[in-house]
Scaffold this motif. Structure first.
Motif, PDB file in Angstrom:
ATOM      1  N   ASP A 122       0.829  -1.203   0.000  1.00  0.00           N
ATOM      2  CA  ASP A 122       0.000   0.000   0.000  1.00  0.00           C
ATOM      3  C   ASP A 122       0.866   1.258   0.000  1.00  0.00           C
ATOM      4  OD1 ASP A 122      -2.781   1.305   0.525  1.00  0.00           O
ATOM      5  OD2 ASP A 122      -1.534   2.104   2.148  1.00  0.00           O
ATOM      6  N   SER A 123       1.877   1.303   0.865  1.00  0.00           N
ATOM      7  CA  SER A 123       2.758   2.468   0.926  1.00  0.00           C
ATOM      8  C   SER A 123       3.659   2.555  -0.302  1.00  0.00           C
ATOM      9  CB  SER A 123       3.623   2.407   2.197  1.00  0.00           C
ATOM     10  OG  SER A 123       2.838   2.626   3.345  1.00  0.00           O
ATOM     11  N   VAL A 124       4.069   1.425  -0.834  1.00  0.00           N
ATOM     12  CA  VAL A 124       4.881   1.447  -2.058  1.00  0.00           C
ATOM     13  C   VAL A 124       4.102   2.106  -3.189  1.00  0.00           C
ATOM     14  CG1 VAL A 124       5.967   0.013  -3.830  1.00  0.00           C
ATOM     15  CG2 VAL A 124       6.259  -0.558  -1.415  1.00  0.00           C
ATOM     16  N   LEU A 125       2.823   1.743  -3.330  1.00  0.00           N
ATOM     17  CA  LEU A 125       2.010   2.295  -4.412  1.00  0.00           C
ATOM     18  C   LEU A 125       1.702   3.772  -4.199  1.00  0.00           C
ATOM     19  CD1 LEU A 125       0.289   1.700  -7.002  1.00  0.00           C
ATOM     20  CD2 LEU A 125      -1.626   1.341  -5.448  1.00  0.00           C
ATOM     21  N   ASN A 126       1.270   4.130  -2.991  1.00  0.00           N
ATOM     22  CA  ASN A 126       0.761   5.475  -2.746  1.00  0.00           C
ATOM     23  C   ASN A 126       1.824   6.493  -2.347  1.00  0.00           C
ATOM     24  OD1 ASN A 126      -2.257   5.090  -2.998  1.00  0.00           O
ATOM     25  ND2 ASN A 126      -1.808   3.530  -1.470  1.00  0.00           N
ATOM     26  N   VAL A 127       2.957   6.014  -1.833  1.00  0.00           N
ATOM     27  CA  VAL A 127       4.004   6.931  -1.382  1.00  0.00           C
ATOM     28  C   VAL A 127       5.305   6.708  -2.153  1.00  0.00           C
ATOM     29  CG1 VAL A 127       5.385   7.689   0.594  1.00  0.00           C
ATOM     30  CG2 VAL A 127       2.989   7.056   0.926  1.00  0.00           C
ATOM     31  N   TRP A 157       9.473   8.504  -5.686  1.00  0.00           N
ATOM     32  CA  TRP A 157      10.652   8.044  -6.432  1.00  0.00           C
ATOM     33  C   TRP A 157      10.640   8.615  -7.850  1.00  0.00           C
ATOM     34  CZ3 TRP A 157      14.959   5.868  -4.726  1.00  0.00           C
ATOM     35  CH2 TRP A 157      15.834   5.293  -5.651  1.00  0.00           C
ATOM     36  N   LEU A 158       9.475   8.611  -8.471  1.00  0.00           N
ATOM     37  CA  LEU A 158       9.371   9.188  -9.823  1.00  0.00           C
ATOM     38  C   LEU A 158       9.782  10.650  -9.829  1.00  0.00           C
ATOM     39  CD1 LEU A 158       6.559   8.749 -12.425  1.00  0.00           C
ATOM     40  CD2 LEU A 158       7.196  11.042 -11.714  1.00  0.00           C
ATOM     41  N   THR A 195       6.729 -11.443  -6.055  1.00  0.00           N
ATOM     42  CA  THR A 195       6.155 -10.380  -6.882  1.00  0.00           C
ATOM     43  C   THR A 195       6.615  -9.009  -6.414  1.00  0.00           C
ATOM     44  OG1 THR A 195       4.207 -11.762  -7.225  1.00  0.00           O
ATOM     45  CG2 THR A 195       4.008  -9.447  -7.808  1.00  0.00           C
ATOM     46  N   LEU A 196       6.639  -8.794  -5.099  1.00  0.00           N
ATOM     47  CA  LEU A 196       7.088  -7.502  -4.591  1.00  0.00           C
ATOM     48  C   LEU A 196       8.582  -7.296  -4.857  1.00  0.00           C
ATOM     49  CD1 LEU A 196       5.785  -5.087  -3.196  1.00  0.00           C
ATOM     50  CD2 LEU A 196       6.571  -5.997  -1.015  1.00  0.00           C
ATOM     51  N   LEU A 197       9.358  -8.372  -4.797  1.00  0.00           N
ATOM     52  CA  LEU A 197      10.777  -8.278  -5.130  1.00  0.00           C
ATOM     53  C   LEU A 197      10.964  -7.837  -6.578  1.00  0.00           C
ATOM     54  CD1 LEU A 197      13.801  -8.752  -4.629  1.00  0.00           C
ATOM     55  CD2 LEU A 197      13.434 -11.173  -5.174  1.00  0.00           C
ATOM     56  N   ALA A 198      10.197  -8.411  -7.498  1.00  0.00           N
ATOM     57  CA  ALA A 198      10.283  -8.012  -8.904  1.00  0.00           C
ATOM     58  C   ALA A 198       9.910  -6.545  -9.085  1.00  0.00           C
ATOM     59  CB  ALA A 198       9.373  -8.904  -9.747  1.00  0.00           C
ATOM     60  N   SER A 199       8.902  -6.092  -8.349  1.00  0.00           N
ATOM     61  CA  SER A 199       8.497  -4.688  -8.421  1.00  0.00           C
ATOM     62  C   SER A 199       9.614  -3.776  -7.923  1.00  0.00           C
ATOM     63  CB  SER A 199       7.225  -4.473  -7.605  1.00  0.00           C
ATOM     64  OG  SER A 199       6.899  -3.107  -7.544  1.00  0.00           O
ATOM     65  N   CYS A 200      10.226  -4.140  -6.802  1.00  0.00           N
ATOM     66  CA  CYS A 200      11.311  -3.327  -6.255  1.00  0.00           C
ATOM     67  C   CYS A 200      12.508  -3.279  -7.204  1.00  0.00           C
ATOM     68  CB  CYS A 200      11.738  -3.873  -4.902  1.00  0.00           C
ATOM     69  SG  CYS A 200      10.516  -3.625  -3.585  1.00  0.00           S
ATOM     70  N   LEU A 201      12.764  -4.370  -7.886  1.00  0.00           N
ATOM     71  CA  LEU A 201      13.854  -4.412  -8.866  1.00  0.00           C
ATOM     72  C   LEU A 201      13.599  -3.421 -10.001  1.00  0.00           C
ATOM     73  CD1 LEU A 201      16.457  -5.712  -9.931  1.00  0.00           C
ATOM     74  CD2 LEU A 201      15.041  -7.479 -11.005  1.00  0.00           C
ATOM     75  N   LEU A 202      12.362  -3.368 -10.488  1.00  0.00           N
ATOM     76  CA  LEU A 202      12.019  -2.417 -11.547  1.00  0.00           C
ATOM     77  C   LEU A 202      12.133  -0.972 -11.067  1.00  0.00           C
ATOM     78  CD1 LEU A 202       8.933  -4.184 -13.183  1.00  0.00           C
ATOM     79  CD2 LEU A 202      11.154  -3.748 -14.247  1.00  0.00           C
ATOM     80  N   ILE A 203      11.730  -0.719  -9.831  1.00  0.00           N
ATOM     81  CA  ILE A 203      11.848   0.640  -9.293  1.00  0.00           C
ATOM     82  C   ILE A 203      13.319   1.040  -9.215  1.00  0.00           C
ATOM     83  CG2 ILE A 203      11.433   2.099  -7.277  1.00  0.00           C
ATOM     84  CD1 ILE A 203       8.983   0.352  -6.673  1.00  0.00           C
ATOM     85  N   ALA A 231       2.009  -2.229 -11.701  1.00  0.00           N
ATOM     86  CA  ALA A 231       1.185  -3.397 -12.010  1.00  0.00           C
ATOM     87  C   ALA A 231       1.563  -4.576 -11.112  1.00  0.00           C
ATOM     88  CB  ALA A 231       1.346  -3.766 -13.488  1.00  0.00           C
ATOM     89  N   LEU A 232       2.872  -4.776 -10.894  1.00  0.00           N
ATOM     90  CA  LEU A 232       3.309  -5.881 -10.040  1.00  0.00           C
ATOM     91  C   LEU A 232       2.932  -5.632  -8.575  1.00  0.00           C
ATOM     92  CD1 LEU A 232       6.825  -6.661 -11.562  1.00  0.00           C
ATOM     93  CD2 LEU A 232       4.789  -8.114 -11.620  1.00  0.00           C
ATOM     94  N   VAL A 233       3.037  -4.378  -8.120  1.00  0.00           N
ATOM     95  CA  VAL A 233       2.615  -4.054  -6.750  1.00  0.00           C
ATOM     96  C   VAL A 233       1.129  -4.359  -6.577  1.00  0.00           C
ATOM     97  CG1 VAL A 233       2.228  -2.169  -5.117  1.00  0.00           C
ATOM     98  CG2 VAL A 233       4.401  -2.348  -6.303  1.00  0.00           C
ATOM     99  N   THR A 234       0.343  -4.034  -7.606  1.00  0.00           N
ATOM    100  CA  THR A 234      -1.090  -4.320  -7.550  1.00  0.00           C
ATOM    101  C   THR A 234      -1.345  -5.819  -7.488  1.00  0.00           C
ATOM    102  OG1 THR A 234      -1.614  -2.303  -8.772  1.00  0.00           O
ATOM    103  CG2 THR A 234      -3.299  -4.031  -8.730  1.00  0.00           C
TER     104      THR A 234
END
Length: 434
Positions: A250-255, A260-261, A310-318, A338-341
């Motif tokens: 939740d915090s990764v998506l909203n914060v 980071w962007l 899945t969250l690891l893959a998302s963090c890698l992309l970030i 999308a992966l965070v979702t």
């Protein structure tokens, strides 16, 4: 999974008429919540004249009150009607919204926000208990329907708020508060049309279908003939403790993603709203499918393991989004969203299913109240963890977060499987006589 799609499931949800009315009430509630979520910070800043320090204190106190709301409502549900308590939570929020219209004193606003958050978190725990009792073993399907309805309602609410915020006047802000209060009032009226689900109180809950051999095994696994308090059940507290970091999506998506962007990539700021839009669409489209794959304890434990990956893959992309131009960074962050979702979809099913399955039936309400604290604690600690630790460390921080999430997910999966195995010990197992 039964049914032919979202609309078909909404017309005939697990739990029948009462479940259908409750889903409608939850959709109305979340629409009002979306209105207030989009307008609250601006209202306190421009209408009430709060500076950043006071606003932070206000939101912090509200977050703490939300943490208290979950176990408080769970404990109350062991003694009183779930339906009546839920109506009371909505009516309390109607009163606190009305208070905002007539007070400007900071202390009064602090009390109003704290009570609003306490009632909101309490209502979510009671909704969870209501669904558990009316939907039975198909509670994962009900959870999927609820999340689809909630996300749709929230999106409508933020759209309504955008209209009011476009005017930017005090009258417009107060109209949004009234709209929010009316949504709670309508939700309470809808819930009044339902019947109290079976299982209220300690004695009644003990007579549910899960009782018998399973109940005895659960009592034995918890440490004795009497069902313990969740606060003294170390196995269940371990599950809740491990569930706290499992809510960080939740915090990764909203914060995390928006900040980071803005501060670490060349992606245009216009991409930020797309994160929430993508999240809303994917939840509505995929939640039923994911819930069908992850329902029941076996599916829930499987989903826990995939959540970490899945969250690891998302963090890698970030982490990789910092190395490219605007287009590359935008695509990487959208894929991460999308992966965070997807991780969120798996977590929403697994957390709820395991919170129910790992709890003794005779004290399920109080146990679910303790489990419901995970989201509230995460909302308080998650943003600080991301901004003060993960993002401060740069790309390495994101990789560390992904690795830690994967490890903790694996640990929670093993701990849950062990407890489920202990609870499933057949009644016919002989007791050794000394």
């Amino acid at each position: 999974m039964r049914g032919n799609g979202l609309w078909s499931q909404l017309r005939r949800p697990p739990g029948g008429r009462d479940a259908r009315v409750m889903l409608l009430a939850q959709g109305v509630d979340r629409t009002g919540t979306g209105v207030w979520a989009a307008a609250s910070v601006l209202y306190f800043t421009y209408v009430c004249g709060m500076d950043a320090g006071r606003l932070g204190l206000l939101l912090g106190v509200g977050a703490v009150a939300g943490i208290i709301g979950s176990p408080l409502s769970g404990r109350a549900a062991e003694r009183f009607s779930v339906r009546g308590l839920l109506i009371g939570c909505h009516l309390l929020r109607v009163a606190t919204m009305a208070l905002l219209l007539v007070v400007q004193d900071f202390t009064a606003l602090l009390v109003s926000v704290a009570l609003t958050c306490l009632a909101e978190r309490g209502a979510k725990t009671l909704e969870m208990l209501f669904a558990t009792r009316v939907a039975g073993e198909r509670r994962a399907t009900y959870q999927a329907l609820f999340r689809s309805v909630a996300n749709g309602g929230y999106a409508v609410g933020t759209g309504v708020a955008a209209i009011g915020l476009a005017f930017g006047t005090t009258t417009a802000y107060r109209a949004l508060i009234v709209a929010n209060a009316l949504s709670y009032l309508l939700a309470a009226a809808l819930i009044r049309r339902t019947e109290e689900p079976a299982g209220r109180g300690l004695g009644a809950a003990a007579a549910e279908a899960e009782a018998g051999a399973k109940a005895k095994a659960e009592a034995s696994a918890a440490g004795g003939g009497a069902v313990p308090s969740p606060w003294r059940d170390r196995g269940y507290l371990l599950f809740v403790l491990l569930d706290l970091p499992m809510c960080l999506d939740d915090s990764v998506l909203n914060v995390g993603l928006p900040l980071w962007l803005i501060h670490h990539t060349d992606a245009p700021h216009a991409v930020v709203p797309a994160f929430l839009t993508l999240n809303t669409v994917l939840v509505v489209v995929l939640q039923l499918r994911v819930s069908g794959w992850a329902e029941r304890p076996g599916g829930a434990t499987r989903a826990v393991g995939w959540y970490g990956v899945t969250l690891l893959a998302s963090c890698l992309l970030i982490a990789l989004s910092t190395g490219g131009g605007p287009l590359t960074a935008s695509l990487a962050l959208l894929a991460a969203a999308a992966l965070v979702t997807l991780a969120e979809l798996m977590r929403s099913v697994s957390s709820w299913e395991l919170a129910v399955s790992l709890a003794p039936p005779r004290a399920r309400a109080s146990y679910l109240g303790v489990a419901g604290m995970s989201q509230s604690v995460q909302k308080s600690v998650g943003p600080v963890l991301l901004t003060g630790v993960v993002m401060a460390a740069g790309p390495v921080g994101w990789l560390a977060l992904g690795a830690a999430s994967t490890g903790l997910a694996a640990l929670q999966r093993r701990a849950s499987l062990r407890r489920l195995a202990a609870l499933a010990v057949p009644e016919r197992v002989p007791v050794a006589v000394g």
